[in-house]
Design an enzyme around this catalytic site. Structure first.
Site, PDB file in Angstrom:
ATOM      1  N   SER A 161       7.698   3.834  12.521  1.00  0.00           N
ATOM      2  CA  SER A 161       8.643   4.961  12.452  1.00  0.00           C
ATOM      3  C   SER A 161       9.438   5.043  13.749  1.00  0.00           C
ATOM      4  CB  SER A 161       7.880   6.276  12.261  1.00  0.00           C
ATOM      5  OG  SER A 161       8.752   7.381  12.413  1.00  0.00           O
ATOM      6  N   GLY A 173       8.118   7.154  -2.869  1.00  0.00           N
ATOM      7  CA  GLY A 173       8.864   6.935  -1.623  1.00  0.00           C
ATOM      8  C   GLY A 173       9.192   5.497  -1.286  1.00  0.00           C
ATOM      9  N   ILE A 174       9.007   5.176  -0.011  1.00  0.00           N
ATOM     10  CA  ILE A 174       9.395   3.856   0.514  1.00  0.00           C
ATOM     11  C   ILE A 174       8.561   2.745  -0.132  1.00  0.00           C
ATOM     12  CG2 ILE A 174       9.334   2.434   2.613  1.00  0.00           C
ATOM     13  CD1 ILE A 174      10.029   5.084   4.186  1.00  0.00           C
ATOM     14  N   TYR A 233       1.170  12.209  14.766  1.00  0.00           N
ATOM     15  CA  TYR A 233       1.960  11.256  13.966  1.00  0.00           C
ATOM     16  C   TYR A 233       2.700  10.273  14.880  1.00  0.00           C
ATOM     17  CZ  TYR A 233       5.364   9.505  10.575  1.00  0.00           C
ATOM     18  OH  TYR A 233       6.133   8.690   9.774  1.00  0.00           O
ATOM     19  N   THR A 256       0.844  -1.201   0.000  1.00  0.00           N
ATOM     20  CA  THR A 256       0.000   0.000   0.000  1.00  0.00           C
ATOM     21  C   THR A 256       0.878   1.249   0.000  1.00  0.00           C
ATOM     22  OG1 THR A 256      -0.181   0.215   2.407  1.00  0.00           O
ATOM     23  CG2 THR A 256      -1.790  -1.217   1.317  1.00  0.00           C
ATOM     24  N   GLY A 257       0.327   2.334  -0.538  1.00  0.00           N
ATOM     25  CA  GLY A 257       1.081   3.590  -0.574  1.00  0.00           C
ATOM     26  C   GLY A 257       2.339   3.450  -1.408  1.00  0.00           C
TER      27      GLY A 257
HETATM   28  N1  LIG Z   1      10.142   9.301   4.871  1.00  0.00           N
HETATM   29  C1  LIG Z   1      10.467   9.149   6.149  1.00  0.00           C
HETATM   30  O1  LIG Z   1      11.405   9.786   6.675  1.00  0.00           O
HETATM   31  C2  LIG Z   1       9.708   8.180   6.994  1.00  0.00           C
HETATM   32  C3  LIG Z   1      10.207   7.873   8.264  1.00  0.00           C
HETATM   33  C4  LIG Z   1       9.531   6.976   9.060  1.00  0.00           C
HETATM   34  C5  LIG Z   1       8.386   6.365   8.602  1.00  0.00           C
HETATM   35  N2  LIG Z   1       7.907   6.685   7.365  1.00  0.00           N
HETATM   36  C6  LIG Z   1       6.664   6.026   6.951  1.00  0.00           C
HETATM   37  O2  LIG Z   1       6.876   5.372   5.714  1.00  0.00           O
HETATM   38  C7  LIG Z   1       5.633   5.281   5.008  1.00  0.00           C
HETATM   39  C8  LIG Z   1       5.839   5.779   3.580  1.00  0.00           C
HETATM   40  O3  LIG Z   1       6.220   7.125   3.656  1.00  0.00           O
HETATM   41  P1  LIG Z   1       7.053   7.876   2.529  1.00  0.00           P
HETATM   42  O4  LIG Z   1       8.052   8.703   3.220  1.00  0.00           O
HETATM   43  O5  LIG Z   1       7.482   6.937   1.470  1.00  0.00           O
HETATM   44  O6  LIG Z   1       5.906   8.873   2.013  1.00  0.00           O
HETATM   45  P2  LIG Z   1       5.370   9.305   0.572  1.00  0.00           P
HETATM   46  O7  LIG Z   1       6.459   9.330  -0.428  1.00  0.00           O
HETATM   47  O8  LIG Z   1       4.555  10.522   0.830  1.00  0.00           O
HETATM   48  O9  LIG Z   1       4.407   8.092   0.172  1.00  0.00           O
HETATM   49  C9  LIG Z   1       3.200   7.870   0.817  1.00  0.00           C
HETATM   50  C10 LIG Z   1       2.395   6.931  -0.049  1.00  0.00           C
HETATM   51  O10 LIG Z   1       1.202   6.580   0.648  1.00  0.00           O
HETATM   52  C11 LIG Z   1       0.083   6.879  -0.175  1.00  0.00           C
HETATM   53  N3  LIG Z   1      -1.049   7.148   0.704  1.00  0.00           N
HETATM   54  C12 LIG Z   1      -1.203   8.149   1.600  1.00  0.00           C
HETATM   55  N4  LIG Z   1      -2.376   8.018   2.220  1.00  0.00           N
HETATM   56  C13 LIG Z   1      -2.970   6.912   1.713  1.00  0.00           C
HETATM   57  C14 LIG Z   1      -4.194   6.252   1.935  1.00  0.00           C
HETATM   58  N5  LIG Z   1      -5.110   6.718   2.809  1.00  0.00           N
HETATM   59  N6  LIG Z   1      -4.465   5.126   1.240  1.00  0.00           N
HETATM   60  C15 LIG Z   1      -3.584   4.650   0.324  1.00  0.00           C
HETATM   61  N7  LIG Z   1      -2.424   5.231   0.065  1.00  0.00           N
HETATM   62  C16 LIG Z   1      -2.113   6.354   0.756  1.00  0.00           C
HETATM   63  C17 LIG Z   1       0.531   8.035  -1.063  1.00  0.00           C
HETATM   64  O11 LIG Z   1      -0.222   8.167  -2.262  1.00  0.00           O
HETATM   65  P3  LIG Z   1      -1.623   8.963  -2.329  1.00  0.00           P
HETATM   66  O12 LIG Z   1      -1.420  10.243  -1.578  1.00  0.00           O
HETATM   67  O13 LIG Z   1      -1.888   9.108  -3.779  1.00  0.00           O
HETATM   68  O14 LIG Z   1      -2.639   8.085  -1.668  1.00  0.00           O
HETATM   69  C18 LIG Z   1       1.952   7.569  -1.368  1.00  0.00           C
HETATM   70  O15 LIG Z   1       1.931   6.561  -2.358  1.00  0.00           O
HETATM   71  C19 LIG Z   1       4.625   6.110   5.797  1.00  0.00           C
HETATM   72  O16 LIG Z   1       3.849   5.235   6.604  1.00  0.00           O
HETATM   73  C20 LIG Z   1       5.508   6.986   6.673  1.00  0.00           C
HETATM   74  O17 LIG Z   1       4.880   7.390   7.861  1.00  0.00           O
HETATM   75  C21 LIG Z   1       8.534   7.572   6.551  1.00  0.00           C
END
Ligand SMILES: NC(=O)c1ccc[n+]([C@@H]2O[C@H](COP(=O)([O-])OP(=O)(O)OC[C@H]3O[C@@H](n4cnc5c(N)ncnc54)[C@H](OP(=O)(O)O)[C@@H]3O)[C@@H](O)[C@H]2O)c1
Length: 248
Positions: free
Chosen positions: A137, A16-17, A150, A11-12
């Site tokens: 996280s 990003g990740i 968060y 999912t998501g």
């Molecule tokens: N980047 C960091 O430093 C970091 C650190 C710790 C943890 N994380 C965690 O890693 C995960 C991925 O984060 P990321 O940094 O890769 O962020 P990102 O690049 O913003 O990607 C987030 C993804 O989730 C999707 N998304 C958001 N809300 C959604 C929903 N309700 N249903 C389905 N898809 C949804 C977004 O697409 P749409 O908006 O089109 O739905 C996007 O594909 C998150 O859970 C984040 O909290 C990130």
């Protein structure tokens, strides 16, 4: 190849990740169903991933969307789901006094409710054995100014992984979480953070740089694959030393 003949749902995964994870999974031989809400971005991601990836627009926080996603996955690939990565998440930066209950609920709804629905709705479609990875996280264990909702949501994700693991262990379904520190992804655009601010954060990371999404994906791959077959209910920190090394 670690995921040959496996079907994975991430999912998501449009950026990003999640995208890096889908990319790595495809490279390891998996068929991958990727989801997100924005159709255009999801289709672009699927194009980059190639023929082994199927995009399904779905809100992770909607149980009916997730039911449709798993049905589509099983119908399309004609097999059970072996791996689920509950990665979709949002982050918002607001001081407590400016955080409305509506805002708090939005973060909880996606980050906690979304993980719950992603796992719950997967159950009828999951193979035995199967592996579920929840993306938590570092924020789960560190209070962070302006990120109370968060941080609380991610603490809940770590907790959910342990309870899911306890409940599913006899079914042969493993559940673990990973806790990234700071990874260089578009999530920071939504926070209105500049690159200079991100680099400022990076100074307190023992490794002195944010992670690349592929470095987080490598840990997710480990948990998704049989390489971690004796692990369940665990959380892996992938944070450049932030949680384990004192800054002094
Ligand atoms: N980047 C960091 O430093 C970091 C650190 C710790 C943890 N994380 C965690 O890693 C995960 C991925 O984060 P990321 O940094 O890769 O962020 P990102 O690049 O913003 O990607 C987030 C993804 O989730 C999707 N998304 C958001 N809300 C959604 C929903 N309700 N249903 C389905 N898809 C949804 C977004 O697409 P749409 O908006 O089109 O739905 C996007 O594909 C998150 O859970 C984040 O909290 C990130």
């Amino acid at each position: 190849m670690l995921l040959e003949h496996k079907l994975a749902v991430v999912t998501g995964a449009s950026t990003g990740i999640g995208f890096a994870t889908a990319q790595r999974f495809v490279a390891e031989g998996a068929r991958v169903v990727i989801s997100a809400r924005n159709e255009d971005k999801l289709r672009q991601a699927a194009q980059k991933l190639g023929a082994h990836a199927l995009p399904v627009v779905a809100d992770a926080a909607s149980p009916t969307d997730m039911q449709r996603l798993y049905k589509t996955a099983v119908d399309h690939f004609q097999r059970e789901v072996n791996v689920v990565v509950a990665n979709a998440g949002i982050s918002r930066q607001t001081p407590v006094r400016e955080t409305s209950l509506e805002h708090f609920s939005e973060v909880m709804n996606v980050n906690v409710g979304g993980v719950y629905s992603t796992v719950r709705e997967a159950l009828p479609s999951l193979s035995r054995p199967a592996s579920i990875v929840l993306v938590a996280s570092l924020a789960a264990n560190q209070g962070t100014k302006n990120f109370s909702a968060y941080c609380a949501s991610k603490a809940a994700v770590v907790s959910l992984a342990k309870s899911f693991a306890a409940e599913f262990v006899e079914l042969g379904i493993r559940v673990n979480s990973i806790s990234p520190g700071v990874a260089n992804t578009p999530i920071f655009d939504t926070l209105g953070m500049t690159e200079a601010q991100l680099l400022e954060w990076a100074k307190v990371i023992p490794m002195k740089r944010p992670a690349e999404p592929a470095e987080i994906a490598a840990a997710i791959l480990f948990l998704a694959s049989d390489a971690s077959r004796y692990m369940t209910g665990a959380d892996i920190a992938v944070d450049g030393g932030m949680s384990g090394i004192s800054p002094f």
